[in-house]
Design a protein around this motif. Sequence first.
Motif, PDB file in Angstrom:
ATOM      1  N   LEU A 120       0.822  -1.211   0.000  1.00 29.13           N
ATOM      2  CA  LEU A 120       0.000   0.000   0.000  1.00 29.13           C
ATOM      3  C   LEU A 120       0.856   1.263   0.000  1.00 29.13           C
ATOM      4  O   LEU A 120       0.470   2.293  -0.572  1.00 29.13           O
ATOM      5  N   PHE A 121       2.020   1.180   0.630  1.00 25.57           N
ATOM      6  CA  PHE A 121       2.948   2.311   0.581  1.00 25.57           C
ATOM      7  C   PHE A 121       3.266   2.656  -0.866  1.00 25.57           C
ATOM      8  O   PHE A 121       3.239   3.826  -1.270  1.00 25.57           O
ATOM      9  N   TYR A 122       3.554   1.644  -1.674  1.00 21.38           N
ATOM     10  CA  TYR A 122       3.949   1.880  -3.055  1.00 21.38           C
ATOM     11  C   TYR A 122       2.767   2.214  -3.953  1.00 21.38           C
ATOM     12  O   TYR A 122       2.944   2.826  -5.005  1.00 21.38           O
ATOM     13  N   LEU A 123       1.573   1.854  -3.525  1.00 20.32           N
ATOM     14  CA  LEU A 123       0.393   2.304  -4.255  1.00 20.32           C
ATOM     15  C   LEU A 123       0.265   3.824  -4.128  1.00 20.32           C
ATOM     16  O   LEU A 123       0.014   4.532  -5.112  1.00 20.32           O
ATOM     17  N   GLY A 124       0.448   4.340  -2.907  1.00 25.41           N
ATOM     18  CA  GLY A 124       0.456   5.788  -2.717  1.00 25.41           C
ATOM     19  C   GLY A 124       1.585   6.441  -3.485  1.00 25.41           C
ATOM     20  O   GLY A 124       1.418   7.506  -4.082  1.00 25.41           O
ATOM     21  N   TYR A 125       2.744   5.793  -3.487  1.00 26.85           N
ATOM     22  CA  TYR A 125       3.915   6.269  -4.225  1.00 26.85           C
ATOM     23  C   TYR A 125       3.604   6.387  -5.708  1.00 26.85           C
ATOM     24  O   TYR A 125       3.980   7.348  -6.378  1.00 26.85           O
ATOM     25  N   LEU A 126       2.886   5.388  -6.221  1.00 24.48           N
ATOM     26  CA  LEU A 126       2.534   5.351  -7.641  1.00 24.48           C
ATOM     27  C   LEU A 126       1.550   6.460  -8.000  1.00 24.48           C
ATOM     28  O   LEU A 126       1.726   7.179  -8.992  1.00 24.48           O
ATOM     29  N   VAL A 127       0.521   6.627  -7.188  1.00 25.63           N
ATOM     30  CA  VAL A 127      -0.523   7.605  -7.467  1.00 25.63           C
ATOM     31  C   VAL A 127       0.046   9.021  -7.554  1.00 25.63           C
ATOM     32  O   VAL A 127      -0.393   9.839  -8.360  1.00 25.63           O
ATOM     33  N   PHE A 128       1.065   9.308  -6.745  1.00 22.00           N
ATOM     34  CA  PHE A 128       1.588  10.669  -6.680  1.00 22.00           C
ATOM     35  C   PHE A 128       2.530  11.017  -7.832  1.00 22.00           C
ATOM     36  O   PHE A 128       2.851  12.193  -8.037  1.00 22.00           O
ATOM     37  N   GLN A 129       2.988  10.030  -8.597  1.00 28.06           N
ATOM     38  CA  GLN A 129       3.993  10.319  -9.621  1.00 28.06           C
ATOM     39  C   GLN A 129       3.474  11.250 -10.721  1.00 28.06           C
ATOM     40  O   GLN A 129       4.230  12.055 -11.266  1.00 28.06           O
TER      41      GLN A 129
END
Length: 485
Positions: A87-96
């Motif tokens: 889930l950390f990397y899902l947030g990371y992905l959305v913000f790119q």
Amino acid sequence: MTDKIETDTIDPEKLELEDSIPSTTPFVKSEAEKRLYRKIIWRFMPLACIITFLQWIDKYTLNMSAVLGLKTDAHIDSTQFNFLGSLFYLGYLVFQIPNTYLLQRLPIGKYLGGLLMVWGVVLACMSQGRDFSTLGGLRFVLGFFEAGSYPSVLLLVATLFRRSEHATMVGALWIANGLASTFGGLIGYGSAHLVGVNGYDGWQWIFIIFGIITVFVGIVTFFFLIDHPHSKLLSLTSEEEKIVNERIRDNAAVRSKQFQWHHIWEAIKEPRLWCFCFASMFMMITNGFFTIYSSIIVASFGFSGMNAVLLQMPNGAISVLGVCAVMWASRRFNEIIYVAITALLVSALGIIILMAIPSGKVKLLGTILIHVYGSGYCMLLTAIATNASGYTKKIFYQGLQLVFYTLGNFIGPFFMNDNSAPRYLAPLGGYLACNLLACILLFVARLEMKAANQRKRAQPGFKEDDRDITLDLTDKEDPNFIYRL
């Protein structure tokens, strides 16, 4: 050709300088430039390294807290723990996507400082998470706000330093990651002895301590981060101003607030972009596993929970040594891609050791060697920073690579399952395959760039050091831009 652009960091008229040293002559810095180089390093790199240190360790807190009671206290099973990692990397992905635009529009120092302060507060709040839904939501938000840190710092490295200096600077940033594993293990070990202090458990103190530190660094970053070559914080003399302009000509990175859509379209059509992106994804599938599971894996070798946290220190040490080795090799042999591939092969050897040895504490050697993959990723970042020209294109290259970086980290933990314990042969075999695929993709990217260099050098009038970077040309548009292999 595009029209000349207006920038907020440089007057194009200042760039009407004498031609640079011909490409056949080895470049040697003047004493004045050496002094400027040291000034930039000491005023920019310490804070940049602290930021990357925190960016890594703030992700690593979940790993350490797992063996200090988080899973038991929050009633989290293995599947839910995998989701917390992802889930950390899902947030990371959305913000790119918004990050690509915001990086070009906002002052980077203020932007990054604000992100640090927010994610520090979120990290501290994770200490209060007592169930999967609360922790999952906070992990997503944490990833969302951390997502702008690496692109910001890497863009500044590409802007402030010559292309020949990029490997050293990116290496220094990755050394900070290695130190995060080393000192993170020490702090995690110390946190285990804070059980009951002010009513908090050891795993809660990990989140609180690093949350407070991150907020403080965010405040410092907001006011004191050097975020463009002519920053007042550098206190440049008139002689240094001229040298800075020469360095900008070399790294071909003049900041522009004008978003160039044709830069993005050009990048999308380039095979090397996709080679870099998928190589990043395959490397980070392994990273996604070890960021979350390394303490648990080490504990399975027969070490206690607290010792398993403390034994993250050798992983950090080998990361630091690996980066120092690739930095030296890259400068010594003037190679980037081959050095990256070599590092990945050392990491593959570590995976093979884990798979081949049935049991025992000697398996720790495998987990240590695996962490050399970070040195290969360091060289991949160097290749992108060095070989993408045009401000929008450079940001897009870094941003899309981070999307795939995120996907790899998101996917990585799901290779693991309880049925494969204690040897985890099937997941390790998958990580080995990803490692080798990354090697192949990097080699293909090198072949493509080498062929492009040969075509450019064969053109009439080619002169490598004759570039007008105020035009904001991409590496493809500029007939004199040569890729560093």
